[in-house]
Write an enzyme that holds these catalytic residues in place. Structure first.
Site, PDB file in Angstrom:
ATOM      1  N   ARG A   1       0.866  -1.187   0.000  1.00 57.35           N
ATOM      2  CA  ARG A   1       0.000   0.000   0.000  1.00 57.35           C
ATOM      3  C   ARG A   1       0.899   1.233   0.000  1.00 57.35           C
ATOM      4  NH1 ARG A   1      -3.707  -2.393  -1.570  1.00 57.35           N
ATOM      5  NH2 ARG A   1      -5.739  -2.745  -0.624  1.00 57.35           N
TER       6      ARG A   1
ATOM      7  N   HIS B   1      -1.326   0.881  -9.472  1.00 56.63           N
ATOM      8  CA  HIS B   1      -1.986  -0.005  -8.493  1.00 56.63           C
ATOM      9  C   HIS B   1      -2.719  -1.152  -9.205  1.00 56.63           C
ATOM     10  CE1 HIS B   1      -3.944  -0.316  -4.258  1.00 56.63           C
ATOM     11  NE2 HIS B   1      -3.935  -1.503  -4.867  1.00 56.63           N
TER      12      HIS B   1
HETATM   13  P1  NDP Z   1      -1.768 -11.301   4.589  1.00 53.81           P
HETATM   14  O1  NDP Z   1      -2.620 -10.759   5.680  1.00 53.81           O
HETATM   15  O2  NDP Z   1      -1.974 -12.698   4.132  1.00 53.81           O
HETATM   16  O3  NDP Z   1      -0.228 -11.157   4.992  1.00 53.81           O
HETATM   17  C1  NDP Z   1       0.278 -10.041   5.635  1.00 53.81           C
HETATM   18  C2  NDP Z   1       1.695 -10.353   6.077  1.00 53.81           C
HETATM   19  O4  NDP Z   1       2.249  -9.159   6.658  1.00 53.81           O
HETATM   20  C3  NDP Z   1       1.750 -11.432   7.156  1.00 53.81           C
HETATM   21  O5  NDP Z   1       2.863 -12.253   6.946  1.00 53.81           O
HETATM   22  C4  NDP Z   1       1.910 -10.626   8.444  1.00 53.81           C
HETATM   23  O6  NDP Z   1       2.594 -11.308   9.460  1.00 53.81           O
HETATM   24  C5  NDP Z   1       2.752  -9.473   7.940  1.00 53.81           C
HETATM   25  N1  NDP Z   1       2.626  -8.311   8.812  1.00 53.81           N
HETATM   26  C6  NDP Z   1       1.526  -7.568   9.058  1.00 53.81           C
HETATM   27  N2  NDP Z   1       1.796  -6.596   9.936  1.00 53.81           N
HETATM   28  C7  NDP Z   1       3.096  -6.729  10.260  1.00 53.81           C
HETATM   29  C8  NDP Z   1       3.970  -6.032  11.135  1.00 53.81           C
HETATM   30  N3  NDP Z   1       3.554  -4.991  11.849  1.00 53.81           N
HETATM   31  N4  NDP Z   1       5.255  -6.456  11.215  1.00 53.81           N
HETATM   32  C9  NDP Z   1       5.675  -7.513  10.497  1.00 53.81           C
HETATM   33  N5  NDP Z   1       4.899  -8.218   9.646  1.00 53.81           N
HETATM   34  C10 NDP Z   1       3.628  -7.822   9.541  1.00 53.81           C
HETATM   35  O7  NDP Z   1      -1.932 -10.287   3.360  1.00 53.81           O
HETATM   36  P2  NDP Z   1      -1.769 -10.613   1.803  1.00 53.81           P
HETATM   37  O8  NDP Z   1      -0.465 -11.269   1.580  1.00 53.81           O
HETATM   38  O9  NDP Z   1      -2.982 -11.272   1.294  1.00 53.81           O
HETATM   39  O10 NDP Z   1      -1.757  -9.122   1.211  1.00 53.81           O
HETATM   40  C11 NDP Z   1      -0.802  -8.167   1.630  1.00 53.81           C
HETATM   41  C12 NDP Z   1      -1.206  -6.791   1.134  1.00 53.81           C
HETATM   42  O11 NDP Z   1      -1.006  -6.692  -0.275  1.00 53.81           O
HETATM   43  C13 NDP Z   1      -2.694  -6.436   1.281  1.00 53.81           C
HETATM   44  O12 NDP Z   1      -2.994  -6.053   2.601  1.00 53.81           O
HETATM   45  C14 NDP Z   1      -2.837  -5.300   0.291  1.00 53.81           C
HETATM   46  O13 NDP Z   1      -2.564  -4.072   0.936  1.00 53.81           O
HETATM   47  C15 NDP Z   1      -1.750  -5.583  -0.747  1.00 53.81           C
HETATM   48  N6  NDP Z   1      -2.299  -5.894  -2.065  1.00 53.81           N
HETATM   49  C16 NDP Z   1      -1.924  -5.114  -3.137  1.00 53.81           C
HETATM   50  C17 NDP Z   1      -2.370  -5.393  -4.397  1.00 53.81           C
HETATM   51  C18 NDP Z   1      -1.901  -4.612  -5.565  1.00 53.81           C
HETATM   52  O14 NDP Z   1      -2.387  -4.818  -6.686  1.00 53.81           O
HETATM   53  N7  NDP Z   1      -0.956  -3.715  -5.393  1.00 53.81           N
HETATM   54  C19 NDP Z   1      -3.277  -6.523  -4.652  1.00 53.81           C
HETATM   55  C20 NDP Z   1      -3.607  -7.283  -3.482  1.00 53.81           C
HETATM   56  C21 NDP Z   1      -3.135  -6.959  -2.236  1.00 53.81           C
HETATM   57  P3  NDP Z   1       1.967 -12.631  10.145  1.00 53.81           P
HETATM   58  O15 NDP Z   1       1.986 -13.680   9.051  1.00 53.81           O
HETATM   59  O16 NDP Z   1       2.877 -12.958  11.246  1.00 53.81           O
HETATM   60  O17 NDP Z   1       0.578 -12.258  10.557  1.00 53.81           O
HETATM   61  C1  OXD Z   2      -6.170  -5.478  -2.922  1.00 58.47           C
HETATM   62  C2  OXD Z   2      -5.782  -4.548  -3.981  1.00 58.47           C
HETATM   63  O1  OXD Z   2      -5.989  -5.183  -1.747  1.00 58.47           O
HETATM   64  O2  OXD Z   2      -6.227  -4.755  -5.134  1.00 58.47           O
HETATM   65  O3  OXD Z   2      -6.675  -6.573  -3.252  1.00 58.47           O
HETATM   66  O4  OXD Z   2      -5.006  -3.631  -3.751  1.00 58.47           O
END
Ligand code: NDP
Ligand code: OXD
Length: 314
Positions: A229, A277
């Site tokens: 993000r 994005h």
């Molecule tokens: P998940 O919730 O599956 O994974 C998030 C990961 O981040 C986990 O491993 C979590 O740790 C880690 N995390 C969260 N907070 C912290 C912190 N404070 N310190 C360290 N690690 C942290 O999310 P997704 O993988 O499904 O998606 C990630 C992000 O990708 C979404 O939230 C979205 O913002 C973005 N996204 C962007 C898109 C684009 O087109 N640009 C499309 C889709 C998503 P733990 O495993 O220990 O909980």
């Molecule tokens: C998502 C995105 O969060 O598209 O899925 O950014």
């Protein structure tokens, strides 16, 4: 039993048809039409106007039509109901394609060879680094980060990852928590950011984090790849680091303000790739199928999957 489609700007007719085909017994309404608020049992949201989901007395589940749920928490009147988000191989595969593409673009100096082609210059580089010489650090080892980390490893990159809680992933050196971040950064040539935007992660990609990245290395300096993000990065710090050479380059799919303002220096920076994005846009049919599957399972009494932890914000 009615489903509310609350995603302004999305194609309501296409979504109605898609959902009606999967859940023929349900009525599907959108925010654009009058509807009986007491009949809404499920709400499907992308960036709904604040308050739009309040005052729905029969609401049971909120479905985020995206993986990231920061758009929901931007609504101060968000009902205290379970939130289910998108987790789907279609999305992970698309994200990994984008991440791998950018890791390879920087590894193989695509900008340089595009420039040379435009200028009709034939100049080989006999000292091309290979993947095995370039360390990747993935911040966020969730549905998306894990898939990307594994696939980068298959290409030969030594891969490490960072998450909130401890993990053990074959082939990925795992770090976690505030205490593990420094060690990850210190060995990282290419930093891939796939974190959610939460109170804990807002602004995490800042001057101090960038200063912790390995300097030099086979790419001549660290590369930042962010598809998480825009709010994760302090853009002024990223630009300053690029100017000072603390960052060698960047691939950014997300920005503090979207669309990226025309005045942003990132558009024209020679070592920056900007995308709008769209690193990973999950196929609408896959999202709808996931929602329908979960509604059917929920009504059979099975637990919901991919439920957001409201305290952690993701
Ligand atoms: P998940 O919730 O599956 O994974 C998030 C990961 O981040 C986990 O491993 C979590 O740790 C880690 N995390 C969260 N907070 C912290 C912190 N404070 N310190 C360290 N690690 C942290 O999310 P997704 O993988 O499904 O998606 C990630 C992000 O990708 C979404 O939230 C979205 O913002 C973005 N996204 C962007 C898109 C684009 O087109 N640009 C499309 C889709 C998503 P733990 O495993 O220990 O909980
Ligand atoms: C998502 C995105 O969060 O598209 O899925 O950014």
């Amino acid at each position: 039993m009615t489903i509310l489609f609350a995603a302004p700007g999305w194609d309501v007719a296409a979504w109605r048809a898609r959902l009606a085909a999967l859940l023929p017994e349900r009525r599907i309404v959108s925010l654009r039409e009058p509807f009986a608020r007491k009949d809404i049992r499920y709400a499907l949201s992308w960036d709904h106007p604040p308050g739009a989901l309040a005052g729905l007395p029969s609401l049971e589940v909120i479905f985020s039509l995206t993986a990231g749920v920061d758009h929901l928490f931007a609504d101060p009147a968000l009902p205290e109901k379970p939130i289910v988000r998108v987790v789907d191989p279609d999305l992970s595969e698309r994200m990994s394609e984008w991440v791998i593409m950018h890791a390879l673009i920087h590894l193989r100096q695509l900008r340089r060879y595009e420039r040379q082609q435009r200028e009709r210059v034939w100049a080989e580089d006999f000292d091309q680094p290979k993947a095995a010489e370039v360390r990747v650090g993935v911040m966020g080892l969730g549905a998306l980060g894990l898939d990307a980390a594994r696939k980068l490893g298959l290409l030969g990159f030594p891969v490490a990852g960072w998450s909130s809680t401890p993990k053990s992933v074959p082939g990925v050196a795992c770090f976690h928590g505030a205490g593990g971040l420094g060690a990850l950064l210190a060995q990282t040539d290419i930093l891939v950011v796939l974190l959610p935007l939460t109170e804990a992660t807002r602004g995490i990609i800042n001057a101090s984090l960038i200063a912790g990245l390995k300097q030099g290395g086979r790419l001549g300096g660290p590369i930042l790849i962010n598809a998480g993000r825009g709010g994760l990065q302090v853009e002024a710090d990223v630009v300053a680091a690029l100017e000072m050479g603390r960052l060698k380059g960047a691939s950014l799919d997300v920005f503090e303000t979207e669309p990226l303002p025309k005045a942003s220096p990132l558009w024209a920076h020679p070592n920056v790739y900007v995308s709008p994005h769209n690193a990973a846009t999950c196929a609408p049919d896959a999202i709808a199928a996931g929602v329908a599957r979960q509604i059917e399972a929920y009504e059979r009494g099975e637990p919901l999957m991919n439920v957001v932890d409201r305290k952690r914000g993701y």
